[in-house]
Design an enzyme around this catalytic site. Structure first.
Site, PDB file in Angstrom:
ATOM      1  N   GLU A 114       0.820  -1.229   0.000  1.00 30.36           N
ATOM      2  CA  GLU A 114       0.000   0.000   0.000  1.00 30.36           C
ATOM      3  C   GLU A 114       0.852   1.276   0.000  1.00 30.36           C
ATOM      4  OE1 GLU A 114      -3.736   0.225   0.051  1.00 30.36           O
ATOM      5  OE2 GLU A 114      -2.790   2.002  -0.765  1.00 30.36           O
ATOM      6  N   GLY A 172      13.273  16.677   1.550  1.00 25.44           N
ATOM      7  CA  GLY A 172      13.471  15.291   1.982  1.00 25.44           C
ATOM      8  C   GLY A 172      12.508  14.291   1.354  1.00 25.44           C
ATOM      9  N   LYS A 190       5.198   3.629 -10.393  1.00 32.27           N
ATOM     10  CA  LYS A 190       3.921   3.582  -9.676  1.00 32.27           C
ATOM     11  C   LYS A 190       2.779   3.261 -10.645  1.00 32.27           C
ATOM     12  CE  LYS A 190       5.621   6.791  -6.148  1.00 32.27           C
ATOM     13  NZ  LYS A 190       5.835   8.198  -5.836  1.00 32.27           N
ATOM     14  N   GLY A 287       5.903  11.476   2.772  1.00 32.81           N
ATOM     15  CA  GLY A 287       5.939  11.918   4.175  1.00 32.81           C
ATOM     16  C   GLY A 287       5.969  10.703   5.070  1.00 32.81           C
TER      17      GLY A 287
END
Ligand code: HSE
Length: 416
Positions: A114, A172, A190, A287
C-alpha cells in the site's frame, strides 16, 4: 492474545515512523488487528538482515530499504522462509514484481504494498478490494510529489526548474537519485503497479513512454495559465477498445479540472471505472507518517489474514482480456501546446506554420509575446488534434530552421 512478530528492514524516515507508531498505538492496533503486533527486530544499514530473515518466529518482514538490490534478495529470502512481506518499494515491485508475486503465490504468501503508491492514500486497497467488481477504462495520476512540488513552486514563485529543484531537495521527499523523480521514472514505476491491479498485466518500464519535467520553462507555466491550463506531470493508462496507452509526461490540464488543482507534495489518482464511475483519490503523496500509515494498515491486513488462515495467494488480480495490445506513443493523437524560442524576424511564423501545414497539423491559436529575452521571442501555439508521429517530424524540421533557438517544446493537452 495472539502475538504476531514483525521484523523491520530499513530504519530511515518511514522505518522510524513505523516503529514509533507501532509502539504508541499498540492498544488501538491490538483492537484493529485482533492480535498484538510486536516489532521484534529492527535492522539498520549496518546490522545483519539474516537475523530477521532467518528468525523462525518472525511472521511478517517489513522492507523499507528501497532500491532493487539487496531488497529483492531479502524479500525473496523472506518468502522462501514462509514469511509475509510488507513493502513500500515501488521501484522493486515495478521491475521485479512479476517474479516476486509469483514466488509469493507459489509459497501461499502475500506481498502487501500500500505504501508504494501515494503514501497514505489507500489506492492499492481501493483498486484491489473496493473496486473489485469493476472494469477499468483508465487511470490518470499525479504520482510524484517531488515533481508536483517543483511545478507548483515554478508556478507560484515564477522561478525556473533548477531553483525549484534546489528547494525541493531540502524537503526530503525526493528519491536518493532525484532524476528518478524529475525524469518521470518514479511515476512510471507507480503507474505499472496501478496498471497491474486494474488490468491484471505486468508491463515493463520500457513499455511506458516516459518524459520528465526538466525542459519546462517558467514562461510555459505562465502561457499555459493564460490559455486556461495548468501543467502537471501526469501518469496515464488509457484503454481504448483493445488498446492500452501507457505514458508519463507533462500535460496541460484544463485549470478547473480537479487534477489541475493538486498542488505541492500532494498526489491524486483519477480512476475511471465502469460501475463506480470516475473517482478521485487525493492526499499527501510522501511523508513519514503518511507512508507509515499505509505500512501499518498492510500489517493489519496481513495479521487478519494470518489469523483467519485465508492467505491471499499472491495478489488477487485478474487479467482484463479485453486489453490486447499496447498502443505505441507514435500512434497516439492529441491536442498540443508547442513553444518555440525564435528570432524576431519577418517570415518566422509563416515558416513554422508552413511546415505544420505540410504535415496536416492545424493551428488553433498563436501567441507571440514581446521580447522577453535579448535575442529571441517565445512563440506559443495550441494545435488541434494531431498525430504524434506527424508532430515529431514537423518539430524536427522546425528545429532545423536557423531562426529557431533551442529545442522546441511540445506538451500534450489531456482532458481526463
Ligand atoms: N520521491 C517520491 C515522491 C516519494 O516525490 O513522490 C514518494 O514515493
Amino acid at each position: 492474545m495472539k502475538k504476531i512478530y514483525l521484523g523491520l528492514l530499513g530504519y530511515g524516515n518511514v522505518g522510524k515512523a513505523t516503529a514509533k507508531l507501532l509502539k504508541q498505538r499498540r492498544s488501538l492496533l491490538k483492537k484493529r488487528a485482533g492480535c498484538d503486533l510486536v516489532l521484534k527486530k529492527i535492522c539498520d544499514k549496518n546490522d545483519n538482515p539474516y537475523e530477521i530473515l532467518r528468525d523462525p518466529n518472525i511472521d511478517i518482514v517489513i522492507e523499507l530499504i528501497g532500491g532493487i538490490h539487496p531488497a529483492k534478495e531479502y524479500i525473496s529470502e523472506a518468502i522462501d522462509k514462509g514469511k509475509f512481506v510488507v513493502t513500500a518499494n515501488k521501484a522493486l515491485l515495478a521491475e521485479e514484481g512479476k517474479y516476486l508475486f509469483n514466488k509469493a503465490k507459489e509459497k501461499g504468501k502475500s506481498i502487501y504494498f500500500e505504501a508504494s503508491v501515494g503514501a497514505g492514500i489507500p489506492i492499492i486497497k481501493s483498486l484491489k478490494e473496493g473496486l473489485s467488481a469493476d472494469r477499468f477504462n483508465g487511470i490518470f495520476g499525479i504520482l510524484n510529489g517531488t515533481s508536483n512540488f517543483i511545478l507548483s513552486q515554478m508556478s507560484y514563485l515564477g522561478i525556473e526548474f533548477k531553483s525549484a529543484l534546489r528547494q525541493t531537495q531540502k524537503s526530503g521527499f525526493a528519491e536518493r537519485d532525484v532524476n528518478l523523480d524529475v525524469e518521470g521514472i518514479d511515476s512510471a514505476h507507480k503507474l505499472l503497479l496501478l496498471v497491474y491491479l486494474c488490468f491484471g498485466k505486468f508491463f515493463n518500464l520500457k513499455d511506458v513512454f516516459v518524459e520528465g519535467i526538466t525542459e519546462i520553462l517558467a514562461l510555459d507555466i505562465v502561457y499555459a495559465r493564460e490559455l486556461g491550463f495548468t501543467i502537471k506531470l501526469l501518469a496515464v493508462a488509457k484503454r481504448e477498445g483493445a488498446d492500452l496507452e501507457l505514458r508519463v509526461h507533462p500535460a496541460l490540464l484544463p485549470s478547473p479540472h480537479p487534477l489541475a488543482n493538486v498542488d505541492g507534495i500532494n498526489n491524486a489518482i483519477y480512476v475511471s471505472s465502469d460501475l463506480a464511475g470516475d473517482l478521485l483519490f487525493y492526499g499527501p503523496g510522501a511523508g513519514r507518517n503518511a507512508a507509515a500509515s499505509a505500512v501499518i494498515s498492510d500489517l493489519i491486513s496481513a495479521a487478519l489474514n494470518i489469523q483467519a488462515g485465508l492467505f491471499r495467494k499472491g495478489v488477487c488480480v485478474v487479467e482484463d482480456t479485453a486489453v490486447k495490445r499496447l498502443r505505441h506513443i507514435k500512434e497516439t493523437e492529441s491536442r498540443y501546446y508547442i513553444r518555440f524560442l525564435a528570432e524576431d524576424k519577418h517570415g518566422v511564423l509563416a515558416n513554422i506554420s508552413g511546415i505544420l501545414a505540410k504535415y496536416k497539423i492545424s493551428i488553433a491559436s498563436v501567441t507571440q509575446k514581446q521580447r522577453k529575452r535579448a535575442d529571441v521571442v517565445p512563440i506559443v501555439m495550441i494545435l488541434h488534434k494531431a498525430k504524434e508521429k506527424d508532430l515529431r517530424i514537423a518539430l524536427e524540421k522546425i528545429a532545423g530552421l536557423p531562426v529557431i533557438h533551442e529545442k522546441p517544446l511540445a506538451i500534450r493537452i489531456e482532458e481526463p
